[in-house]
Scaffold this active site. Sequence first.
Site, PDB file in Angstrom:
ATOM      1  N   GLY A  32      -7.911  -6.192   4.467  1.00 35.79           N
ATOM      2  CA  GLY A  32      -8.952  -7.066   3.939  1.00 35.79           C
ATOM      3  C   GLY A  32     -10.231  -6.331   3.623  1.00 35.79           C
ATOM      4  O   GLY A  32     -10.230  -5.110   3.421  1.00 35.79           O
ATOM      5  N   GLY A  44       0.820  -1.204   0.000  1.00 41.38           N
ATOM      6  CA  GLY A  44       0.000   0.000   0.000  1.00 41.38           C
ATOM      7  C   GLY A  44       0.851   1.250   0.000  1.00 41.38           C
ATOM      8  O   GLY A  44       1.687   1.410   0.891  1.00 41.38           O
ATOM      9  N   TYR A  87       1.479 -13.239  -6.773  1.00 47.95           N
ATOM     10  CA  TYR A  87       1.805 -11.873  -7.166  1.00 47.95           C
ATOM     11  C   TYR A  87       2.099 -10.914  -6.018  1.00 47.95           C
ATOM     12  O   TYR A  87       3.074 -10.160  -6.065  1.00 47.95           O
ATOM     13  CB  TYR A  87       0.638 -11.341  -8.003  1.00 47.95           C
ATOM     14  CG  TYR A  87       0.654  -9.884  -8.340  1.00 47.95           C
ATOM     15  CD1 TYR A  87       1.694  -9.314  -9.080  1.00 47.95           C
ATOM     16  CD2 TYR A  87      -0.377  -9.043  -7.939  1.00 47.95           C
ATOM     17  CE1 TYR A  87       1.694  -7.961  -9.389  1.00 47.95           C
ATOM     18  CE2 TYR A  87      -0.384  -7.691  -8.250  1.00 47.95           C
ATOM     19  CZ  TYR A  87       0.653  -7.165  -8.973  1.00 47.95           C
ATOM     20  OH  TYR A  87       0.655  -5.833  -9.269  1.00 47.95           O
TER      21      TYR A  87
END
Length: 498
Positions: A140, A65, A278
Amino acid sequence: MSYEIKTGNKQENSILWTGDFYNEGTGSGDIFDTLKEECGVFGVFGHPEAASMSYYGLHALQHRGEESAGICVADGRDFHYHRGMGLVKEVFDKDKIASLIGNMSIGHVRYSTSGDSRLANAQPLVFKYRDGDLAIATNGNIVNEPLIRKQLEQSGSIFQTTSDTEVLAHLIARSQKEFVEATKDALRQLVGGFAFLLMTNDKLIVASDTHGLRPLVMGRVGEAYVFASESCALEVIGAQFVRDIEPGELLVLDRNGFQEDRFAEPQRKALCAMEYIYFARPDSDLNGSNLHSARKRMGSRMALEAFVDADIVTGVPDSSISAAIGYAEQTGIPYELGLIKNKYTGRTFIQPSQELREQGVKMKLSAVRRVVEGQRVVMIDDSIVRGTTSRRIVNLLREAGATEVHVRITSPPFKNPCFYGIDTPDRRELIASYKTVEEMREEINADSLAFLTPEGLIQSIGGYNSGDYKGGLCLSCFDNDYPTQVDFGGEEKDGCSC
Ligand code: SF4
């Protein structure tokens, strides 16, 4: 060649999404057409340098992030916190870290969807409640959050953010029970994939959803406890990995020590497969598997499932380099750095024209002409989302003189939206949802195209022998088999909301 793979026992409560509603996800204005990482959390209990440890831990989780970062520290009486928009190194400096005094902390790095990229949603979110202060950091998405929010609003709650996290705070605050029991009650009402760190003036609580969809690990440094979305964040502060947090587990750390508890019984284990493919860093371990090694096995398996002869193998940096090495080792075809990533691209704030978008991929990636010119190239990548980026990369290789470009994708076709914290495009934009493999090959201008099978993926990750259903993985975006209810009559949320 055929593969007989045991994927555990099919459970009766598997939920297939009917496709009646769509993920809105990211808009189509994203230059790079990739899936967006969710968020990263980091917590410390029992260390006088909790803030600086959090700084380094969050720095190691930066790939999860880049929009905002925050740290909240408790000194036993008060909270001290700072949050800001930008990278960890932009949000914090020496003085800010020095001002965060206390031996318990939670921190957060956040990716957000374009609509709610603002400081009010930066975490940890901090609240006042009847017994003191409460800070929450999450990774999440709570699928039934809109429904719970609506019910709370109808009974008088006023929300200040669009974050899921605030819903949890309201549920806890409304309970008449003491804090830990109130938290358990609140968590039992949530459906989705989440890893939570909650902190009061004298407690740290750590919780994972009942399927373990989002990764969360525990480590020790000296007498202190450390929690992080990925084990790479433990390494950077010299902490020893202890274990993964289990589905439905709730840990309480306070003056009475460390207590292992749970808020619900574990359900079918379903750790996000895209973390392996990924998202997570190659130096992290998840569920006992190192990410670099797992990706190498995916590349090796890809070579067994869909071999194509060529002169060189190259991986799309950074996430596909490990898999490309695996393909090369399995086939004997040399691995080469045919594509180079510009690490300093940063974030872009402009809405590009189509022409600039085409240039955009060149800002991020370059083909190495001296390496690929005149060569038949196997290009390994982790996924195809809309197909636009794949086509641009194939064309970069062709413009640099590659005579053939064979694309091998180390995941099954990505056809369905994610409801558990990964920001995916609208389902109608996922190319695999409406085109065959041959049509996709044509669209991305490749000489051949193949995807790893679900069995190959499970076996590569290492779940093959575990006996768990689907190797203990969530594969919903590939097979539409969601571990939780995802349809709440139009009152559900997808993507990422941490
Ligand atoms: S749907 Fe896909 S991206 Fe979302 S948690 Fe499951 S495997 Fe991960």
